[in-house]
Design a protein around this motif. Structure first.
Motif, PDB file in Angstrom:
ATOM      1  N   ARG A  78       1.886  50.446  32.597  1.00  0.00           N
ATOM      2  CA  ARG A  78       1.901  48.983  32.498  1.00  0.00           C
ATOM      3  C   ARG A  78       2.812  48.503  31.383  1.00  0.00           C
ATOM      4  NH1 ARG A  78      -3.236  46.511  29.184  1.00  0.00           N
ATOM      5  NH2 ARG A  78      -2.774  47.590  27.249  1.00  0.00           N
ATOM      6  N   ASN A  79       2.934  49.278  30.303  1.00  0.00           N
ATOM      7  CA  ASN A  79       3.722  48.836  29.150  1.00  0.00           C
ATOM      8  C   ASN A  79       4.959  49.687  28.919  1.00  0.00           C
ATOM      9  OD1 ASN A  79       2.566  51.183  28.246  1.00  0.00           O
ATOM     10  ND2 ASN A  79       1.684  50.322  26.378  1.00  0.00           N
ATOM     11  N   ALA A  80       5.417  50.413  29.935  1.00  0.00           N
ATOM     12  CA  ALA A  80       6.543  51.329  29.736  1.00  0.00           C
ATOM     13  C   ALA A  80       7.815  50.595  29.312  1.00  0.00           C
ATOM     14  CB  ALA A  80       6.795  52.137  31.013  1.00  0.00           C
ATOM     15  N   VAL A  81       8.149  49.512  30.001  1.00  0.00           N
ATOM     16  CA  VAL A  81       9.371  48.772  29.671  1.00  0.00           C
ATOM     17  C   VAL A  81       9.242  48.136  28.293  1.00  0.00           C
ATOM     18  CG1 VAL A  81      10.804  46.803  30.309  1.00  0.00           C
ATOM     19  CG2 VAL A  81      10.037  48.406  32.070  1.00  0.00           C
ATOM     20  N   SER A  82       8.088  47.531  28.022  1.00  0.00           N
ATOM     21  CA  SER A  82       7.877  46.900  26.725  1.00  0.00           C
ATOM     22  C   SER A  82       7.993  47.907  25.590  1.00  0.00           C
ATOM     23  CB  SER A  82       6.493  46.239  26.693  1.00  0.00           C
ATOM     24  OG  SER A  82       6.198  45.732  25.411  1.00  0.00           O
ATOM     25  N   THR A  83       7.397  49.081  25.771  1.00  0.00           N
ATOM     26  CA  THR A  83       7.463  50.102  24.726  1.00  0.00           C
ATOM     27  C   THR A  83       8.882  50.614  24.544  1.00  0.00           C
ATOM     28  OG1 THR A  83       5.181  50.751  25.170  1.00  0.00           O
ATOM     29  CG2 THR A  83       6.547  52.327  23.982  1.00  0.00           C
ATOM     30  N   ALA A  84       9.602  50.787  25.632  1.00  0.00           N
ATOM     31  CA  ALA A  84      10.999  51.221  25.528  1.00  0.00           C
ATOM     32  C   ALA A  84      11.830  50.174  24.781  1.00  0.00           C
ATOM     33  CB  ALA A  84      11.577  51.467  26.920  1.00  0.00           C
ATOM     34  N   GLU A  85      11.606  48.900  25.067  1.00  0.00           N
ATOM     35  CA  GLU A  85      12.357  47.842  24.380  1.00  0.00           C
ATOM     36  C   GLU A  85      12.011  47.802  22.891  1.00  0.00           C
ATOM     37  OE1 GLU A  85      11.585  44.208  26.426  1.00  0.00           O
ATOM     38  OE2 GLU A  85      12.880  44.710  28.132  1.00  0.00           O
ATOM     39  N   HIS A  86      10.721  47.952  22.572  1.00  0.00           N
ATOM     40  CA  HIS A  86      10.326  47.953  21.160  1.00  0.00           C
ATOM     41  C   HIS A  86      10.937  49.151  20.441  1.00  0.00           C
ATOM     42  CE1 HIS A  86       7.627  46.396  18.010  1.00  0.00           C
ATOM     43  NE2 HIS A  86       7.483  47.657  17.631  1.00  0.00           N
ATOM     44  N   THR A  87      10.951  50.281  21.114  1.00  0.00           N
ATOM     45  CA  THR A  87      11.580  51.473  20.534  1.00  0.00           C
ATOM     46  C   THR A  87      13.049  51.211  20.243  1.00  0.00           C
ATOM     47  OG1 THR A  87      10.060  52.902  21.762  1.00  0.00           O
ATOM     48  CG2 THR A  87      12.058  53.917  20.880  1.00  0.00           C
ATOM     49  N   LEU A  88      13.734  50.595  21.186  1.00  0.00           N
ATOM     50  CA  LEU A  88      15.150  50.285  20.972  1.00  0.00           C
ATOM     51  C   LEU A  88      15.321  49.343  19.786  1.00  0.00           C
ATOM     52  CD1 LEU A  88      18.103  50.477  21.920  1.00  0.00           C
ATOM     53  CD2 LEU A  88      17.635  48.535  23.432  1.00  0.00           C
ATOM     54  N   GLY A  89      14.445  48.341  19.684  1.00  0.00           N
ATOM     55  CA  GLY A  89      14.524  47.423  18.554  1.00  0.00           C
ATOM     56  C   GLY A  89      14.332  48.129  17.224  1.00  0.00           C
ATOM     57  N   LEU A  90      13.330  48.996  17.136  1.00  0.00           N
ATOM     58  CA  LEU A  90      13.104  49.747  15.900  1.00  0.00           C
ATOM     59  C   LEU A  90      14.247  50.699  15.618  1.00  0.00           C
ATOM     60  CD1 LEU A  90       9.298  50.641  15.908  1.00  0.00           C
ATOM     61  CD2 LEU A  90      10.473  48.849  14.643  1.00  0.00           C
ATOM     62  N   LEU A  91      14.753  51.317  16.663  1.00  0.00           N
ATOM     63  CA  LEU A  91      15.870  52.248  16.514  1.00  0.00           C
ATOM     64  C   LEU A  91      17.083  51.545  15.899  1.00  0.00           C
ATOM     65  CD1 LEU A  91      16.921  54.791  19.229  1.00  0.00           C
ATOM     66  CD2 LEU A  91      18.622  53.215  18.329  1.00  0.00           C
ATOM     67  N   LEU A  92      17.409  50.375  16.426  1.00  0.00           N
ATOM     68  CA  LEU A  92      18.545  49.619  15.897  1.00  0.00           C
ATOM     69  C   LEU A  92      18.275  49.137  14.473  1.00  0.00           C
ATOM     70  CD1 LEU A  92      19.391  47.533  19.071  1.00  0.00           C
ATOM     71  CD2 LEU A  92      20.810  49.337  18.073  1.00  0.00           C
ATOM     72  N   ALA A  93      17.036  48.691  14.221  1.00  0.00           N
ATOM     73  CA  ALA A  93      16.685  48.221  12.880  1.00  0.00           C
ATOM     74  C   ALA A  93      16.827  49.331  11.851  1.00  0.00           C
ATOM     75  CB  ALA A  93      15.265  47.672  12.872  1.00  0.00           C
ATOM     76  N   ALA A  94      16.428  50.556  12.233  1.00  0.00           N
ATOM     77  CA  ALA A  94      16.528  51.683  11.313  1.00  0.00           C
ATOM     78  C   ALA A  94      17.970  52.141  11.151  1.00  0.00           C
ATOM     79  CB  ALA A  94      15.660  52.836  11.807  1.00  0.00           C
ATOM     80  N   MET A  95      18.710  52.220  12.246  1.00  0.00           N
ATOM     81  CA  MET A  95      20.101  52.696  12.178  1.00  0.00           C
ATOM     82  C   MET A  95      20.968  51.766  11.338  1.00  0.00           C
ATOM     83  SD  MET A  95      20.747  53.987  16.109  1.00  0.00           S
ATOM     84  CE  MET A  95      22.331  54.779  15.803  1.00  0.00           C
ATOM     85  N   ARG A  96      20.689  50.465  11.409  1.00  0.00           N
ATOM     86  CA  ARG A  96      21.492  49.497  10.664  1.00  0.00           C
ATOM     87  C   ARG A  96      20.783  48.998   9.408  1.00  0.00           C
ATOM     88  NH1 ARG A  96      25.737  47.408  13.627  1.00  0.00           N
ATOM     89  NH2 ARG A  96      26.379  46.646  11.577  1.00  0.00           N
ATOM     90  N   ARG A  97      19.588  49.509   9.141  1.00  0.00           N
ATOM     91  CA  ARG A  97      18.782  49.094   7.985  1.00  0.00           C
ATOM     92  C   ARG A  97      18.653  47.574   7.905  1.00  0.00           C
ATOM     93  NH1 ARG A  97      20.667  53.461   3.296  1.00  0.00           N
ATOM     94  NH2 ARG A  97      19.538  55.239   4.191  1.00  0.00           N
ATOM     95  N   ILE A  98      18.354  46.988   9.035  1.00  0.00           N
ATOM     96  CA  ILE A  98      18.264  45.531   9.132  1.00  0.00           C
ATOM     97  C   ILE A  98      17.153  44.956   8.249  1.00  0.00           C
ATOM     98  CG2 ILE A  98      17.744  43.630  10.725  1.00  0.00           C
ATOM     99  CD1 ILE A  98      19.321  45.222  12.865  1.00  0.00           C
ATOM    100  N   PRO A  99      15.953  45.535   8.238  1.00  0.00           N
ATOM    101  CA  PRO A  99      14.915  44.942   7.366  1.00  0.00           C
ATOM    102  C   PRO A  99      15.301  44.941   5.892  1.00  0.00           C
ATOM    103  CG  PRO A  99      13.926  46.392   8.989  1.00  0.00           C
ATOM    104  CD  PRO A  99      15.396  46.617   9.063  1.00  0.00           C
ATOM    105  N   ASP A 100      15.931  46.004   5.404  1.00  0.00           N
ATOM    106  CA  ASP A 100      16.361  46.039   4.001  1.00  0.00           C
ATOM    107  C   ASP A 100      17.347  44.908   3.709  1.00  0.00           C
ATOM    108  OD1 ASP A 100      14.809  48.270   3.637  1.00  0.00           O
ATOM    109  OD2 ASP A 100      16.463  49.694   3.667  1.00  0.00           O
ATOM    110  N   SER A 101      18.288  44.695   4.614  1.00  0.00           N
ATOM    111  CA  SER A 101      19.274  43.632   4.417  1.00  0.00           C
ATOM    112  C   SER A 101      18.617  42.262   4.470  1.00  0.00           C
ATOM    113  CB  SER A 101      20.364  43.728   5.487  1.00  0.00           C
ATOM    114  OG  SER A 101      21.037  44.967   5.413  1.00  0.00           O
TER     115      SER A 101
END
Length: 360
Positions: A122-145
């Motif tokens: 039921r939440n496969a797409v949502s979880t994949a999208e959240h994973t992508l969001g976290l992945l990008l946030a970590a790779m670019r260190r968006i929260p720190d910025s």
């Protein structure tokens, strides 16, 4: 024409009774059911163990009262316990709108002749999208910025090569697990230009997107700039990624976990972040939830944290409601459930609701 079948909608503040009712009407029509409603307090009140079942909301007493004379129940969190089953002899179908029926006593349900269904994926797409969001946030260190700008800083020195982040395009990204979530994420990452590796002993390589390569876990860890966990938690996969596995990862790589906290040794992860082995980590699940104040990951550098929210989208709630409404429609037509958690009960299946019968 058969009278409307009695049904209980036991929704909560995520999978709303309104959504269940809309999905039920869309599936079976407005005149097929005699609807009763019970509102459960989750997530405004945390789920908990109730009697012998886990992750439930509400109370046995309230559910027993609401289920009198009811043959079908659609819910996410209501507790299907031995006591509830014994007190509700008319119940035939208990449809749970979540990925696993942890709030149901399956053995007791089978003995009482009640089919329990669930909603896998039921939440496969949502979880994949959240994973992508976290992945990008970590790779670019968006929260720190983000935090630095809020503090009045303007760090143009982050353009220095050694301080810059990573990008998806051209990177090698390893997915540990390629089921519904990992498979969807593999498709998205491939479209973004990543080289995707997968470790999954159960995956059919032909089902993966073109270009995705299945490799052993040590090879995936050694080659990937980003590793994302999507495996099921079993005794075999408990702490699948520990100190030894983290040591195999590339210097300056990223680890993401939106699957299960038990897959990862969080003390070892915190150490790998502190000593600079990893560039960053992004986490939505933890070995202890809620995350304790003294947990070692709280003090680790370059970590992005969310509180187990990967499945928290309106689309998930709507899909969950549609999946249990479909199970109700199947029951009404006398068809077998799509996702039955206790299939042994189907051997003694009663006649469909449209056929007059003595149900007990």
């Amino acid at each position: 024409m058969a009278p409307p079948a009695p049904i209980l909608l036991a929704g909560d503040h995520f999978v709303l009774n309104r959504l269940l009712a809309e999905a039920l009407n869309a599936e079976s029509g407005p005149d097929a059911w005699a609807v009763r409603e019970l509102a459960l307090p989750w997530p405004h009140e945390p789920f908990r163990a109730i009697a012998e079942v886990d992750e439930a909301s509400g109370s046995e007493d309230a559910l027993i009262e609401a289920l009198q004379g009811v043959r079908v129940c659609l819910t996410q969190m209501a507790p299907l316990t031995e006591r509830v089953l014994a007190a509700c002899p008319d119940l035939e179908l208990f449809a749970i709108s979540r990925g696993g029926p942890v709030n149901a006593n399956l053995g007791a349900a089978t003995l009482h002749g009640v089919a329990v269904t669930y909603a896998p994926g039921r939440n496969a797409v949502s979880t994949a999208e959240h994973t992508l969001g976290l992945l990008l946030a970590a790779m670019r260190r968006i929260p720190d910025s983000h935090i630095s700008v809020l503090r009045g800083q303007w760090k143009s020195d982050l353009y220095a090569y050694d301080a810059t982040g990573l990008q998806v395009h051209g990177s090698t990204i390893g997915l540990v697990g390629a089921g519904a979530v990992g498979g969807h994420l593999a498709t998205v990452l491939t479209a973004m230009g990543a080289r995707v590796l997968v470790h999954d002993p159960y995956v059919d390589p032909a089902a993966l997107p073109r270009g995705v390569v299945v490799v052993p876990l040590p090879e995936l860890l050694a080659r990937s700039e980003v590793v994302s966990l999507h495996a099921r938690l079993t005794p075999h996969t408990h702490k699948l990624i520990g100190a030894a596995e983290l040591a195999l990862m590339r210097e300056g790589s990223v680890l993401v976990n939106c699957a299960r906290g038990g897959l990862l040794d969080y003390t070892a992860l915190a150490a790998a972040l502190r000593d600079g082995k990893l560039f960053a980590a992004a986490l939505d699940v933890y070995d202890i939830e809620p995350l304790p104040a003294e947990h070692p990951i709280r003090d680790a550098p370059h970590v992005v944290l969310t509180p187990h929210l990967a499945g928290a989208t309106r689309g998930v709630a709507q899909r969950a409601a549609a999946m249990v409404a479909d199970e109700a429609g199947r029951w009404l037509r006398g068809a077998e459930p799509a996702y039955c958690a206790n299939p042994d009960v189907l051997q003694h299946r009663r006649q469909p609701a449209s056929t007059p019968t003595d149900h007990r």
